[in-house]
Design an enzyme around this catalytic site. Structure first.
Site, short mmCIF file in Angstrom:
data_model
loop_
_atom_site.label_atom_id
_atom_site.label_comp_id
_atom_site.label_asym_id
_atom_site.label_seq_id
_atom_site.Cartn_x
_atom_site.Cartn_y
_atom_site.Cartn_z
N HIS A 162 -4.84 10.57 4.04
CA HIS A 162 -4.88 9.66 2.88
C HIS A 162 -4.03 10.25 1.74
O HIS A 162 -4.56 10.71 0.72
CB HIS A 162 -6.34 9.51 2.45
N GLU A 270 -0.68 6.17 3.76
CA GLU A 270 -1.61 6.85 4.65
C GLU A 270 -1.21 6.68 6.12
O GLU A 270 -1.11 5.55 6.61
CB GLU A 270 -3.02 6.32 4.44
#
Length: 298
Positions: A162, A270
């Site tokens: 992330h 991500e």
């Protein structure tokens, strides 16, 4: 960064370029090398910072973040595993809030290598019943930052690296390499990538909140940061999806760990396996890899 982690007192020196320090309640491994600096929390194997010498920081870490045991940190590169989003509790999985063990470290070819491991125990089984071993290997150099996540066991999982990328001003950002269909989680629709309606250019810009899962992305996503004067590449491997997220102004005002104008300073790109879960078996581990590079001036 809310506090200069590179100026924190050294608790223990691990080698010539690595030291253990403490930020709030969290132990942090700090890399201070002639060609690169970085910081990595043992909780979550969470990369807080990567900065080639002479370059601006590549990752964004919230000035309002809280560094407490068992609490997710906003920014850097959280490891979302063994699920993504609200598929279980806690949100984005437990790997980012449990302590990992530093396996080994070393230097070669002007890069530092760190490996951390998380294995099932009583704490993980409170969230998930499976036996597992998940390893995060980091290669931190002056040209690129590589994060490889390897999971071993007999289970399916979803995951994301992330990555919060620091930008000069979100208004000057355009992202390319996202051709194809996506799931728009803000509008709750499926759509296909098209030219920017305002500029006519290929790529994604940010007039407001964005939360999308691109299901057939290119292997390389480029973040063109006009205000910051650079292009950052995110190279994906082992992925099925790329998630792009920024909370926008309205949602940010409800987030205690992001300054009210903090949404202008970052974009999340991500590397993910969301729509197609990773399937590990005893003979075949799964791997998910993100590589960050400063490509050129914007």
């Amino acid at each position: 960064m809310p506090e200069d982690v590179f100026a924190l007192p050294v608790l223990r020196r691990l080698d010539d370029h690595l030291s253990l320090r403490r930020l709030g309640e969290l132990e942090v491994v700090v890399v201070d090398h002639p060609r690169v600096r970085a910081a990595l929390a043992l909780q979550g194997a969470h990369l807080f910072a990567w900065q080639p010498q002479g370059a601006e920081p590549v990752l964004w870490l919230s000035d309002d973040g809280v560094f407490e045991e068992g609490r997710a940190v906003r920014g850097g590169v959280p490891i979302c595993w063994p699920w993504f989003g609200p598929a279980g509790r806690p949100n984005h999985g437990f790997a980012r809030i449990l302590p990992w063990t530093l396996l080994d470290s070393g230097a070669a070819d002007d890069a530092l290598h760190l490996s951390l491991v998380l294995r099932d125990d009583e704490r993980s089984r409170a969230y998930w019943p499976f036996a597992f071993e998940v390893e995060a290997r980091f290669t931190l150099g002056p040209r690129e930052c590589r994060i490889e996540l390897t999971a071993r066991g007999d289970f399916e999982s979803t995951a994301a690296l992330h990555t919060y990328l620091r930008v000069g001003d979100l208004a000057g950002v355009r992202i390319t390499g996202l051709d194809g269909p996506y799931l728009d989680k803000v509008l709750d629709v499926e759509a296909d990538t098209d030219k920017d309606p305002d500029t006519g250019e290929d790529g994604l810009s940010f007039p407001d909140r964005i939360d999308r899962i691109y299901t057939r992305p290119d292997d390389v996503t480029r973040v063109h940061d006009r205000t910051g004067g650079r292009v950052v590449e995110v190279r994906h491997a082992g992925h099925s999806d790329v998630v792009v997220w920024n909370p926008g102004a309205e949602l940010t005002r409800t987030m205690a760990d992001v300054p009210d104008d903090g949404w202008r300073e970052f974009v999340c790109v991500e590397t993910a396996r969301v729509c197609k879960p990773l399937a590990a078996d005893p003979h075949a581990p799964t791997r998910l890899t993100a590589t960050l590079r400063i490509a050129t001036d914007a």
